[in-house]
Structure formats: C-alpha cells, structure tokens
Write an enzyme that holds these catalytic residues in place. Structure first.
Site, PDB file in Angstrom:
ATOM      1  N   HIS A 118      31.541  10.101 -55.489  1.00  0.00           N
ATOM      2  CA  HIS A 118      31.248  10.643 -54.165  1.00  0.00           C
ATOM      3  C   HIS A 118      30.443  11.920 -54.349  1.00  0.00           C
ATOM      4  O   HIS A 118      30.955  12.891 -54.896  1.00  0.00           O
ATOM      5  CB  HIS A 118      32.586  10.937 -53.453  1.00  0.00           C
ATOM      6  N   HIS A 123      39.483  19.313 -52.118  1.00  0.00           N
ATOM      7  CA  HIS A 123      38.796  20.407 -52.811  1.00  0.00           C
ATOM      8  C   HIS A 123      39.116  21.762 -52.213  1.00  0.00           C
ATOM      9  O   HIS A 123      39.716  21.883 -51.148  1.00  0.00           O
ATOM     10  CB  HIS A 123      37.288  20.161 -52.861  1.00  0.00           C
ATOM     11  N   GLU A 181      34.149  26.437 -44.100  1.00  0.00           N
ATOM     12  CA  GLU A 181      33.638  25.252 -43.403  1.00  0.00           C
ATOM     13  C   GLU A 181      34.189  25.149 -41.983  1.00  0.00           C
ATOM     14  O   GLU A 181      35.382  24.976 -41.785  1.00  0.00           O
ATOM     15  CB  GLU A 181      34.031  23.986 -44.181  1.00  0.00           C
ATOM     16  N   TYR A 194      35.816  10.446 -37.895  1.00  0.00           N
ATOM     17  CA  TYR A 194      35.444  11.010 -39.194  1.00  0.00           C
ATOM     18  C   TYR A 194      36.322  10.384 -40.270  1.00  0.00           C
ATOM     19  O   TYR A 194      37.550  10.356 -40.129  1.00  0.00           O
ATOM     20  CB  TYR A 194      35.609  12.535 -39.140  1.00  0.00           C
ATOM     21  N   HIS A 243      38.197  25.207 -42.309  1.00  0.00           N
ATOM     22  CA  HIS A 243      38.746  25.271 -43.665  1.00  0.00           C
ATOM     23  C   HIS A 243      38.077  26.460 -44.327  1.00  0.00           C
ATOM     24  O   HIS A 243      36.928  26.388 -44.755  1.00  0.00           O
ATOM     25  CB  HIS A 243      38.483  23.962 -44.414  1.00  0.00           C
ATOM     26  N   HIS A 275      41.757  21.511 -48.827  1.00  0.00           N
ATOM     27  CA  HIS A 275      41.714  20.524 -47.752  1.00  0.00           C
ATOM     28  C   HIS A 275      41.211  19.200 -48.317  1.00  0.00           C
ATOM     29  O   HIS A 275      40.831  19.119 -49.479  1.00  0.00           O
ATOM     30  CB  HIS A 275      40.848  21.009 -46.588  1.00  0.00           C
TER      31      HIS A 275
END
Ligand SMILES: [Fe+2]
Length: 455
Positions: free
Chosen positions: A307, A350, A356, A365, A380, A386
């Site tokens: 990813h 992460h 963010e 989402y 976040h 998160h």
C-alpha cells in the site's frame, strides 16, 4: 452583471466537452481575458490612458522579487481603483472564525484522536463570512506558516456584501449544495466533487444556486498551493494541469451601498462603499482564482502488492522552505481499483509527523466504514496513532483478494507539518463523538509464539 459565457459546468453533457465555456484551462498560466473587446492594453501593462476609461492596478500574490517559478501577480483593468473600494474600517464580530495561533488557549479538550458528525444547518441566515466555523488552527498566520480547517455552512447568498482574506488563501471543498463565487476575476461555480481556490486578497462574494450548502475550507497561511512534483511517475496522471479552470473576466457596474468585509490579522473588519468592487473588466497574469473537478484526478497506486503512502493522492501542495515538508498538502481518496495481491489493502496503522484533518465528501471511506459520514470530519494530530477500525481490519485481513473497485467515494485530507489546535467551538460541538477511539477497542491480540504461519 456582464458575464461572458459563464456556464455552470454542472451536467455530464458539459463535462464531456473539452472546452468549458466561461473558463480558461491550465495551472498557473499567464492568462489574459477581457469582458469588453479592446479593454486589455497590448504589449504593456500601464499605458497613459486606458480604453473605456479604466484604471490599471496590480495585485501581487508574492514579493516582487520572488523567483520566477513562484512569482505571482496579475494586472487588473477596472472601473475604479481598489482604493475607492475601501473606506474607514470598523472592527466587527468575527463570529466563529479563528486564526492561528489564537486557538491555543481556547480549548481545554484533552489530547486524542477526534471525530465529529456533520454540523446541522442552523435556522439563522449564514453567508460565506458568517458561516465559516473554525475547527482547527496550526502555525501562525503572521509569519505565513500553517493553516486553519473550517467548516462552512451557507444558507444565504451575499448580495451587496463582499469579502477578502489577507491572512491566507482559501481552498473550498464543496460537500453539499452548489456555490457560485463571483470574484474580481470572474465567476466560478462548484458542486460537490469540485474545489475552488481563492488566492489571498482576492475580493469575492458567494451565492447559493440550489439551496443551503456545506463545504470544508482550508485556509493556507503559507506559500500558494501548487501541483506536486510527480517524480518517477513522470509527466502525467494525478491532477493534470489542463483540468484546472480559471474564469474569464466578468464585471459588475453597480452603484449601491455595499459592504466589504476584510479578514486581516485574525480579525474581521468592515468598510462601507458606494459600489460593487467586482468591477474588473479585463485582466492578465498568473494570480487568479481557479477550480478543479476532483473526479478528473487520475489515481496511481500499487498494481502488484503493498500500500503506497497517501502522498500519491496529493492534488495540491503548499510547500514550505524544507523540501518535501509541506505547509499543507491537499490529498484525496477517490474512486479507484484495489488490486494488490497478498496485501492488507486499507491504509496501514501509523503515526505521523504531519497532522491530518480528514473529511468525507460522499460515499464510504475504506478504513472507516462506520461512523465517518459525509459532512463529518476527523483529526489525527501529530504522532497520534490511527488506522483502520476493527470492522475494516477484520474484513481486509480475511477477504478473498479479488480486484475490487471502490466506487462512489471521495474523502480528503488537509495534512500539515504543524500540530492542529482544536478551537473551543469545535471542542464543545455536540457532534463531537465521545466514543471515536472505541473503533479500535475490539482489535484483538493475535500473537502466538508457537504459531508461525498465519491462520
Ligand atoms: Fe494517517
């Protein structure tokens, strides 16, 4: 109002057309446009006398001496110079607008990952100016670093009211309802799925086209948004320059008592004028508002495994002096195929130097299938962990990995190098979810030192 061929760019039909009436295509071009033939002087900026009795005026978005790549200015040919659109200023109530670093002392909310449901529309009349509700601020607008994240609720069109912001540029992300920006440079219409950028200092007013409107707004105190470097991706994909649209010149020759609101140094001021300040008959230059349809973004991603970082979805970036360390990145999570083999496909867990602010324009989402709804938002902050909620983790860890199309979805992020401070208003909203962190509470311990292979 003299509007030169302005179209709403609303229908599938018009979107299929390569040339959109009322707009000029390109990112950061030196544009030129005139609403009356011959209004633009040829080959010079400031002749002794202008056609149609216009005044010439420069609007500088960068220091005069900025390097060529970041030098921004436009020449406006207008009915009156801007000094006539400015009387004595009076300080007025700034409502729920806040500016960094003012929010630092306001909220006593403990540190944490935060998420809110959509703010309901109120009964009162809210314009673009009174409907801006600051959720977070970061950095310091006086030193031109950082940003603010606002929610915008508009229930009322501005009539003889106009506005400009000296503290930053606005990136407006339409979420519900359509908005018409009548600016000094021309007219921009946006619908959900589209964004509009209003540079610092540009005068505008906002009208509704089909009922109340909700939008997310990033106020960028730093250097102007620009396209990110694509690196090895090359010259194409992501946001392509031709899909950015800047309006053709359009002007109002309207004499009526009017009010110009100015956001300056974190405060709101008002000045009374005798006419519309949207009186620019022609202009040229590279400092102007523009729009972009996020559905034209061409996503690039993993076509075998793993990813990639969300930076591959950067639409626009406001760089800082440190290479690769954005003052603000505007990142989207659009419709796309998910095809990676033997891969945990949602965003990974992460912790991040950057902070963010996320919103959802429409759809679902993939990392948060529950509780993160269109019009809602989450935060976040710097270094707070998160990632996918329990439902998303369990599903993504066990699902058969066939190619899957994530359809009908558009989430986004305002990501900044600075911590985002929550305003008192946002901290006290009844829509703040008190159980957000419970989305991770059922993540189980799977570790077993005697079981090497995954079950
Ligand atoms: Fe993240």
């Amino acid at each position: 109002m003299n509007v030169q061929n302005v179209s709403g760019f609303q229908s599938e039909q018009s979107r299929k057309s390569a040339i959109v009436p009322g707009y000029m295509s390109g990112f950061g071009n030196s544009f030129e446009t005139e609403a009356l033939e011959g209004a633009l002087p040829i080959g010079r900026n400031s002749p002794q006398k202008l056609n149609y009795g216009l005044y010439a005026e420069q609007l500088s978005g960068s220091p005069f001496t900025a390097p060529q790549a970041t030098n921004q200015r436009s020449w406006l040919y207008r009915i009156r110079p801007s000094v006539k659109h400015s009387g004595r200023y009076v300080k007025v109530d700034k409502g729920l607008m806040r500016t960094a670093p003012a929010a630092r002392e306001e909220s006593g909310l403990p540190l944490g990952q935060l998420r809110w449901d959509p703010t309901p529309f109120p009964d009162e009349a809210l314009t673009f100016v009174t409907g801006l509700q600051t959720i977070t601020t970061a950095g310091d607008s006086d030193t031109q670093v950082g940003m603010a994240a606002h929610m915008l609720l508009v229930t009322h069109s501005m009539d003889n009211e106009y506005f400009f912001n000296a503290d930053g540029e606005y990136l407006v992300v339409a979420q519900e309802g359509n908005l018409r920006f009548r600016t000094e440079f021309g007219v921009i219409d946006i619908e959900p799925g589209e964004i509009c950028i209003i540079p610092r200092g540009v005068i505008f007013k906002v009208e509704l086209l089909n009922g109340s409107a909700r939008a997310y707004v990033c106020e960028n105190y730093g250097g102007a948004f620009t396209l990110p470097d694509r690196g090895p991706i090359g010259a194409n994909c992501l946001a392509n320059p031709r899909d950015f649209l800047t309006p053709v010149a359009a002007y109002e020759d309207k004499e009526a008592l009017s009010f110009l609101f100015v956001k300056w140094g974190g405060e709101l001021y008002r000045t009374e004028i005798e006419q519309s300040p949207l009186d620019v008959v022609a202009w040229h230059g590279n400092y102007a508002p523009y729009k972009y349809d996020l559905r034209h973004f061409s996503p690039v991603g993993a076509i075998m495994f793993d990813h990639p970082d969300p930076s591959i979805f950067t639409v626009l970036t406001a760089p800082s002096e440190t290479p690769g360390t954005a003052n603000v990145d505007f990142v989207i999570f659009p419709e796309r195929w998910s095809v990676a083999e033997n891969t945990f496909r949602p965003p990974w867990y992460h912790r991040n130097l950057m902070s963010e602010f996320m919103g959802l324009i429409y759809g679902v989402y993939d990392a948060k299938p529950e509780g993160f709804v269109p019009g809602g938002f989450s935060l976040h902050n710097q270094m707070l962990p998160h990632g996918p909620d329990t439902t998303a983790f369990e599903h993504a860890s066990n699902v058969e990995l066939k190619p899957v199309k994530l359809t009908g979805t558009m989430a986004f992020m305002f990501e900044t190098r600075f911590p985002q401070r929550v305003t008192k208003y946002a901290a006290e909203l009844s829509t703040l979810q008190d159980n957000y962190i419970d989305c991770w509470k059922d993540l189980k311990k799977h570790f077993d030192p005697n079981q090497r292979e995954p079950k």
